[in-house]
Motif scaffolding. Structure first.
Motif, mmCIF file in Angstrom:
data_model
loop_
_atom_site.group_PDB
_atom_site.id
_atom_site.type_symbol
_atom_site.label_atom_id
_atom_site.label_comp_id
_atom_site.label_asym_id
_atom_site.label_seq_id
_atom_site.Cartn_x
_atom_site.Cartn_y
_atom_site.Cartn_z
ATOM 1 N N ARG A 197 1.017 -1.160 0.094
ATOM 2 C CA ARG A 197 -0.037 -0.145 -0.151
ATOM 3 C C ARG A 197 0.389 1.281 0.001
ATOM 4 O O ARG A 197 0.079 2.010 0.714
ATOM 5 C CB ARG A 197 -0.767 0.213 1.069
ATOM 6 N N GLY A 198 1.798 1.246 -0.519
ATOM 7 C CA GLY A 198 2.662 2.086 -0.779
ATOM 8 C C GLY A 198 4.509 2.770 0.419
ATOM 9 O O GLY A 198 4.613 2.648 0.602
ATOM 10 N N ASP A 199 2.836 3.547 2.040
ATOM 11 C CA ASP A 199 3.902 3.534 2.745
ATOM 12 C C ASP A 199 3.001 2.587 4.044
ATOM 13 O O ASP A 199 3.593 3.011 5.039
ATOM 14 C CB ASP A 199 3.520 4.835 3.273
ATOM 15 N N GLY A 200 3.152 1.912 3.670
ATOM 16 C CA GLY A 200 1.901 0.622 4.093
ATOM 17 C C GLY A 200 2.081 -0.261 3.874
ATOM 18 O O GLY A 200 2.348 -0.984 2.525
ATOM 19 N N ILE A 201 1.535 -1.614 4.657
ATOM 20 C CA ILE A 201 1.378 -3.376 4.028
ATOM 21 C C ILE A 201 -0.360 -3.594 4.594
ATOM 22 O O ILE A 201 -0.237 -3.391 5.857
ATOM 23 C CB ILE A 201 2.379 -3.644 3.950
ATOM 24 N N LEU A 202 -1.176 -3.963 3.608
ATOM 25 C CA LEU A 202 -2.138 -4.881 3.925
ATOM 26 C C LEU A 202 -1.901 -6.733 4.535
ATOM 27 O O LEU A 202 -1.132 -6.463 3.452
ATOM 28 C CB LEU A 202 -3.382 -4.713 2.805
ATOM 29 N N ILE A 203 -1.826 -7.496 5.723
ATOM 30 C CA ILE A 203 -1.333 -8.327 5.537
ATOM 31 C C ILE A 203 -3.176 -8.880 6.130
ATOM 32 O O ILE A 203 -3.396 -8.416 7.491
ATOM 33 C CB ILE A 203 -0.668 -8.357 7.369
ATOM 34 N N LEU A 204 -2.912 -9.926 5.803
ATOM 35 C CA LEU A 204 -4.678 -11.005 5.685
ATOM 36 C C LEU A 204 -3.722 -12.285 5.764
ATOM 37 O O LEU A 204 -2.842 -12.807 5.589
ATOM 38 C CB LEU A 204 -4.807 -11.142 4.400
ATOM 39 N N VAL A 205 -4.168 -12.630 7.475
ATOM 40 C CA VAL A 205 -3.679 -14.043 7.907
ATOM 41 C C VAL A 205 -4.664 -14.667 8.359
ATOM 42 O O VAL A 205 -6.404 -14.881 8.636
ATOM 43 C CB VAL A 205 -3.358 -13.715 9.521
ATOM 44 N N PRO A 206 -4.125 -15.953 7.960
ATOM 45 C CA PRO A 206 -5.754 -17.399 8.235
ATOM 46 C C PRO A 206 -6.249 -17.689 9.562
ATOM 47 O O PRO A 206 -5.821 -16.678 10.164
ATOM 48 C CB PRO A 206 -5.162 -18.234 7.203
ATOM 49 N N SER A 207 -7.525 -17.802 9.642
ATOM 50 C CA SER A 207 -8.450 -17.474 10.942
ATOM 51 C C SER A 207 -7.888 -18.569 11.385
ATOM 52 O O SER A 207 -7.529 -19.025 13.294
ATOM 53 C CB SER A 207 -9.972 -17.532 10.486
ATOM 54 N N THR A 208 -7.371 -19.763 10.945
ATOM 55 C CA THR A 208 -6.044 -21.074 11.691
ATOM 56 C C THR A 208 -5.493 -20.236 12.368
ATOM 57 O O THR A 208 -4.841 -21.383 13.593
ATOM 58 C CB THR A 208 -6.104 -21.737 10.487
ATOM 59 N N ILE A 209 -4.222 -19.374 12.161
ATOM 60 C CA ILE A 209 -3.661 -18.565 13.170
ATOM 61 C C ILE A 209 -4.307 -17.944 14.394
ATOM 62 O O ILE A 209 -4.765 -17.396 14.322
ATOM 63 C CB ILE A 209 -2.808 -17.808 12.583
ATOM 64 N N PRO A 210 -3.930 -18.115 15.336
ATOM 65 C CA PRO A 210 -3.689 -17.849 16.974
ATOM 66 C C PRO A 210 -3.623 -16.491 17.236
ATOM 67 O O PRO A 210 -2.880 -15.793 16.733
ATOM 68 C CB PRO A 210 -3.472 -18.401 18.276
ATOM 69 N N PRO A 211 -4.838 -15.767 16.901
ATOM 70 C CA PRO A 211 -4.618 -13.879 17.140
ATOM 71 C C PRO A 211 -3.069 -13.598 17.830
ATOM 72 O O PRO A 211 -2.819 -12.557 18.054
ATOM 73 C CB PRO A 211 -6.273 -13.882 17.794
ATOM 74 N N VAL A 212 -2.944 -14.757 19.218
ATOM 75 C CA VAL A 212 -2.368 -14.084 20.056
ATOM 76 C C VAL A 212 -0.844 -13.757 19.402
ATOM 77 O O VAL A 212 -0.675 -13.085 19.514
ATOM 78 C CB VAL A 212 -2.311 -14.993 21.464
ATOM 79 N N LEU A 213 -0.301 -14.092 18.332
ATOM 80 C CA LEU A 213 0.262 -15.004 18.024
ATOM 81 C C LEU A 213 0.565 -13.824 17.117
ATOM 82 O O LEU A 213 1.298 -12.617 16.904
ATOM 83 C CB LEU A 213 1.023 -15.589 16.670
ATOM 84 N N LEU A 214 -0.056 -12.524 16.127
ATOM 85 C CA LEU A 214 -0.811 -11.317 15.702
ATOM 86 C C LEU A 214 -0.116 -10.149 17.067
ATOM 87 O O LEU A 214 0.860 -9.195 16.815
ATOM 88 C CB LEU A 214 -1.543 -10.848 14.807
#
Length: 258
Positions: free
Chosen positions: A56-73
């Motif tokens: 996104r130019g000055d940033g990044i859109l990151i999509l993480v599958p729902s199988t990944i624990p959100p606590v890791l993010l």
């Protein structure tokens, strides 16, 4: 191409004050941004798990599958991102220094031949672009990033206090996005006991999900001297039961915090 919408953890990262920089500096910052993010994802154990990154130019859109624990993010990745930025700040020139605004939401997203779309993605961009988040990063002079989660993520993930998350370090905000859409979010700044730069009346007025202390109580707790097994030496809090030892910076966001 994927036609149907699937559920993702949606994160948006944006570099503070990117546009005013000269073109060569922007290129250097973008290169460093990707290095920091990719390395932090790897350290947090998230890389290589069908994670999607869209530029996104000055940033990044990151999509993480729902199988990944959100606590890791919300926990491990944000901690690694903060530590990585802090390490680089020592070695980086002022012109190319980076500070991030980061937002986390969840919801449906779909892909076509041009990229990704979905209302949840739009909401995440509104979170990262919100004026309260910008104000917090401006006020947090020692911070390397400010992190915002949607009310959904706070209620379902953060408030339960999974290690290494610290719900007491978050405060709520409310703002209007495009077309007058009201949005509620929760904000934290790694290394700070509470995010600075939030209007005190707004903080006191925000509703709190069931099972959490009020913002006023959180601020009061943050102002109270350390007790029990927690000790403070210089700027280091030792014995934090949530996330271990940490360095705490305070910029006078609340009376009594010096």
């Amino acid at each position: 191409m994927q036609a149907e919408a699937l559920h993702y953890w949606i994160m948006v990262l944006d570099v503070e004050s990117f546009s005013p920089r000269k073109n060569p500096v922007q290129r250097a910052v973008r290169r460093a941004m990707y290095e920091v993010v990719e390395e932090s994802l790897s350290r947090a154990g998230i890389a290589g798990q069908d994670v999607v990154m869209e530029d996104r130019g000055d940033g990044i859109l990151i999509l993480v599958p729902s199988t990944i624990p959100p606590v890791l993010l919300a926990g491990d990745f944000i901690r690694e991102l903060h530590d990585n930025l802090r390490e680089r700040a020592v070695l980086t020139s002022t012109a190319a220094a980076m500070r991030f605004r980061v937002a986390l939401h969840q919801g449906l997203a779909s892909r076509d031949e041009h990229g990704w779309s979905g209302d949840a993605i739009n909401t995440t961009f509104r979170l990262v672009d919100a004026k309260p988040l910008r104000d917090v990063l401006t006020a947090a002079h020692h911070a390397h990033l400010v992190f915002s989660v949607s009310s959904d993520v706070y209620r379902d993930v953060v408030q339960h206090g999974y290690r290494p998350l610290d719900p007491a370090a978050y405060l709520p905000v409310r703002f209007e996005a495009k077309h007058g859409q009201p949005i509620e979010a929760w904000v934290t700044v790694p290394g700070y006991s509470a995010p600075p730069g939030l209007p005190p009346l707004e903080v006191a007025a925000r509703p709190v999900p069931t099972g959490t202390s009020s913002p006023a109580a959180q601020a009061s707790t943050a102002q109270a001297p350390a007790t029990g097994t927690i000790s403070i030496t210089g700027n280091t809090v030792q014995g934090d039961v949530v996330a271990g030892d940490k360095t705490v910076y305070v910029d006078g966001a609340y009376p009594g915090l010096r």
